[in-house]
Design a protein around this motif. Structure first.
Motif, PDB file in Angstrom:
ATOM      1  N   GLU A  73      24.288 -21.481 -16.196  1.00 55.60           N
ATOM      2  CA  GLU A  73      25.655 -21.997 -16.142  1.00 55.60           C
ATOM      3  C   GLU A  73      26.297 -21.374 -17.335  1.00 55.60           C
ATOM      4  O   GLU A  73      25.679 -21.282 -18.328  1.00 55.60           O
ATOM      5  CB  GLU A  73      25.754 -23.351 -16.137  1.00 55.60           C
ATOM      6  N   SER A  74      27.585 -21.191 -17.165  1.00 55.41           N
ATOM      7  CA  SER A  74      28.331 -20.517 -18.404  1.00 55.41           C
ATOM      8  C   SER A  74      29.761 -21.209 -18.594  1.00 55.41           C
ATOM      9  O   SER A  74      30.000 -21.958 -17.734  1.00 55.41           O
ATOM     10  CB  SER A  74      28.400 -19.011 -18.061  1.00 55.41           C
ATOM     11  N   GLU A  75      30.082 -21.210 -19.680  1.00 56.46           N
ATOM     12  CA  GLU A  75      31.237 -21.995 -19.983  1.00 56.46           C
ATOM     13  C   GLU A  75      32.157 -20.747 -20.994  1.00 56.46           C
ATOM     14  O   GLU A  75      31.592 -19.978 -21.742  1.00 56.46           O
ATOM     15  CB  GLU A  75      31.129 -23.195 -20.946  1.00 56.46           C
ATOM     16  N   PHE A  76      33.271 -20.728 -20.806  1.00 50.96           N
ATOM     17  CA  PHE A  76      34.176 -19.728 -21.405  1.00 50.96           C
ATOM     18  C   PHE A  76      35.092 -20.412 -22.776  1.00 50.96           C
ATOM     19  O   PHE A  76      35.500 -21.515 -22.300  1.00 50.96           O
ATOM     20  CB  PHE A  76      35.461 -18.935 -20.686  1.00 50.96           C
ATOM     21  N   GLU A  77      35.002 -19.843 -23.711  1.00 50.63           N
ATOM     22  CA  GLU A  77      35.845 -20.250 -24.788  1.00 50.63           C
ATOM     23  C   GLU A  77      37.267 -19.638 -24.998  1.00 50.63           C
ATOM     24  O   GLU A  77      36.986 -18.464 -25.125  1.00 50.63           O
ATOM     25  CB  GLU A  77      35.081 -20.105 -26.178  1.00 50.63           C
ATOM     26  N   THR A  78      38.277 -20.394 -24.732  1.00 52.70           N
ATOM     27  CA  THR A  78      39.491 -19.915 -25.070  1.00 52.70           C
ATOM     28  C   THR A  78      40.089 -20.200 -26.092  1.00 52.70           C
ATOM     29  O   THR A  78      39.386 -21.142 -27.140  1.00 52.70           O
ATOM     30  CB  THR A  78      40.326 -20.360 -23.666  1.00 52.70           C
ATOM     31  N   ARG A  79      41.315 -19.818 -26.248  1.00 48.63           N
ATOM     32  CA  ARG A  79      41.942 -20.200 -27.821  1.00 48.63           C
ATOM     33  C   ARG A  79      42.162 -21.694 -27.488  1.00 48.63           C
ATOM     34  O   ARG A  79      42.738 -22.236 -28.516  1.00 48.63           O
ATOM     35  CB  ARG A  79      43.147 -19.181 -27.912  1.00 48.63           C
ATOM     36  N   ASP A  80      42.351 -22.265 -26.381  1.00 53.04           N
ATOM     37  CA  ASP A  80      42.756 -23.485 -26.296  1.00 53.04           C
ATOM     38  C   ASP A  80      41.508 -24.458 -26.111  1.00 53.04           C
ATOM     39  O   ASP A  80      41.732 -25.755 -25.687  1.00 53.04           O
ATOM     40  CB  ASP A  80      43.756 -23.963 -24.973  1.00 53.04           C
ATOM     41  N   GLY A  81      40.404 -23.942 -26.191  1.00 54.55           N
ATOM     42  CA  GLY A  81      39.085 -24.721 -25.897  1.00 54.55           C
ATOM     43  C   GLY A  81      38.323 -24.212 -24.914  1.00 54.55           C
ATOM     44  O   GLY A  81      38.632 -23.170 -24.318  1.00 54.55           O
ATOM     45  N   TRP A  82      37.235 -25.138 -24.463  1.00 55.77           N
ATOM     46  CA  TRP A  82      36.044 -24.685 -23.483  1.00 55.77           C
ATOM     47  C   TRP A  82      36.755 -24.897 -22.168  1.00 55.77           C
ATOM     48  O   TRP A  82      37.345 -26.073 -21.828  1.00 55.77           O
ATOM     49  CB  TRP A  82      34.856 -25.321 -23.836  1.00 55.77           C
ATOM     50  N   VAL A  83      36.318 -23.950 -21.192  1.00 60.66           N
ATOM     51  CA  VAL A  83      36.770 -24.285 -19.909  1.00 60.66           C
ATOM     52  C   VAL A  83      35.541 -23.612 -19.174  1.00 60.66           C
ATOM     53  O   VAL A  83      34.611 -23.059 -19.517  1.00 60.66           O
ATOM     54  CB  VAL A  83      37.844 -23.546 -19.214  1.00 60.66           C
ATOM     55  N   PRO A  84      35.168 -24.482 -17.778  1.00 57.09           N
ATOM     56  CA  PRO A  84      34.046 -24.201 -17.088  1.00 57.09           C
ATOM     57  C   PRO A  84      33.754 -22.603 -16.568  1.00 57.09           C
ATOM     58  O   PRO A  84      34.865 -22.081 -16.459  1.00 57.09           O
ATOM     59  CB  PRO A  84      34.196 -24.925 -15.828  1.00 57.09           C
ATOM     60  N   GLY A  85      32.750 -22.182 -16.737  1.00 51.72           N
ATOM     61  CA  GLY A  85      32.419 -20.966 -16.234  1.00 51.72           C
ATOM     62  C   GLY A  85      31.759 -20.699 -14.786  1.00 51.72           C
ATOM     63  O   GLY A  85      32.542 -21.366 -13.922  1.00 51.72           O
ATOM     64  N   HIS A  86      30.715 -20.264 -14.717  1.00 51.02           N
ATOM     65  CA  HIS A  86      30.073 -19.832 -13.343  1.00 51.02           C
ATOM     66  C   HIS A  86      28.749 -20.564 -13.266  1.00 51.02           C
ATOM     67  O   HIS A  86      28.100 -20.517 -14.377  1.00 51.02           O
ATOM     68  CB  HIS A  86      30.195 -18.688 -12.890  1.00 51.02           C
ATOM     69  N   THR A  87      28.235 -20.552 -11.978  1.00 50.46           N
ATOM     70  CA  THR A  87      26.743 -21.154 -11.856  1.00 50.46           C
ATOM     71  C   THR A  87      26.158 -19.809 -11.028  1.00 50.46           C
ATOM     72  O   THR A  87      27.079 -19.620 -10.000  1.00 50.46           O
ATOM     73  CB  THR A  87      26.420 -22.357 -11.202  1.00 50.46           C
ATOM     74  N   PHE A  88      25.088 -19.424 -11.081  1.00 53.69           N
ATOM     75  CA  PHE A  88      24.505 -18.378 -10.524  1.00 53.69           C
ATOM     76  C   PHE A  88      22.770 -18.390 -10.264  1.00 53.69           C
ATOM     77  O   PHE A  88      22.175 -19.139 -11.270  1.00 53.69           O
ATOM     78  CB  PHE A  88      24.596 -17.034 -11.321  1.00 53.69           C
ATOM     79  N   ARG A  89      22.335 -17.973  -9.211  1.00 55.73           N
ATOM     80  CA  ARG A  89      20.886 -18.283  -8.844  1.00 55.73           C
ATOM     81  C   ARG A  89      20.516 -16.902  -8.469  1.00 55.73           C
ATOM     82  O   ARG A  89      20.809 -16.082  -7.714  1.00 55.73           O
ATOM     83  CB  ARG A  89      20.560 -19.169  -7.575  1.00 55.73           C
ATOM     84  N   TYR A  90      19.537 -16.104  -9.316  1.00 55.98           N
ATOM     85  CA  TYR A  90      19.171 -14.901  -9.189  1.00 55.98           C
ATOM     86  C   TYR A  90      17.766 -15.076  -8.553  1.00 55.98           C
ATOM     87  O   TYR A  90      16.865 -15.946  -9.012  1.00 55.98           O
ATOM     88  CB  TYR A  90      18.798 -14.156 -10.658  1.00 55.98           C
ATOM     89  N   GLU A  91      17.423 -14.146  -7.824  1.00 62.48           N
ATOM     90  CA  GLU A  91      15.827 -14.165  -7.129  1.00 62.48           C
ATOM     91  C   GLU A  91      15.369 -12.633  -7.040  1.00 62.48           C
ATOM     92  O   GLU A  91      16.601 -11.647  -6.863  1.00 62.48           O
ATOM     93  CB  GLU A  91      15.994 -14.495  -5.363  1.00 62.48           C
TER      94      GLU A  91
END
Length: 199
Positions: free
Chosen positions: A165-183
């Motif tokens: 899971e990831s989150e992005f840091e913007t100049r206005d604060g943190w926003v949700p990123g993405h979730t991935f499943r690798y196989e």
């Protein structure tokens, strides 16, 4: 912004593998580039060394897929005489890709990385392995006006998949990123045909 998710995700396979041990049932990579199966520096990379010669398929979460996020392919190799671990990834639709170069920092002992993208931006960071076999990472972003950092976490599941899971840091604060499943996969890497535009 569709292509940017991978800045935090590229680290996924790398970090989860290091935290949990050898990859189960990972398929060998079939490419035209010779793969060095040995490295005098392999011990510097811990379990990351087990990724050499493997390819992975990353499926986005249902929510990400509904917003048009393509799947991802990722493969691993040695370079520079085995002193650098290289990850190459390409989105399934060929619109975006990147290269991650991992090397041990001889001063700090950490595994630092630089991620270079087909969209013209790059990131750099290092990661922390946790006692519960998860990982955390923070990487600074250069070349984008709206995102300045990526924070990511991940772990390996009991069935050998890698989830992040990831989150992005913007100049206005943190926003949700993405979730991935690798196989693990033996399917070929997609052909990269980047548009050099970030949506």
């Amino acid at each position: 912004m569709r292509g940017f998710w991978i800045a935090g995700i590229v680290s996924t396979v790398m970090l989860a593998a290091c935290a949990t041990g050898p990859m189960p049932d990972a398929e060998p990579v079939s490419t035209s580039v010779p793969i060095s199966e040995e490295s005098a520096f392999a011990a510097d990379f811990g379990m990351l060394a087990d990724l050499v010669g493997t390819r992975w398929y990353g499926e986005p979460s249902q929510a990400d897929a509904e917003h048009g996020q393509p799947a991802d392919y990722s493969e691993w190799n040695w370079d520079l005489g085995g002193s650098v671990l290289v990850n190459r990834h390409v989105l399934a639709d060929g619109s975006y890709g990147g290269l991650t170069y991992v090397q041990k920092n001889q001063n700090s002992g950490t595994l630092d990385y630089v991620y270079i993208t087909s969209a013209g931006f790059r990131t750099s960071g290092s990661f922390t392995l946790n006692e519960d076999n998860s990982w955390t990472a923070y990487e600074e972003v250069t070349g984008l006006s709206d995102i300045i950092g990526v924070r990511s976490t991940g772990h390996m599941t009991e069935d050998g998949a890698l989830v992040s899971e990831s989150e992005f840091e913007t100049r206005d604060g943190w926003v949700p990123g993405h979730t991935f499943r690798y196989e693990p996969t033996s399917k070929p890497m997609p052909k990269l045909v980047p548009s050099l535009e970030i949506e």
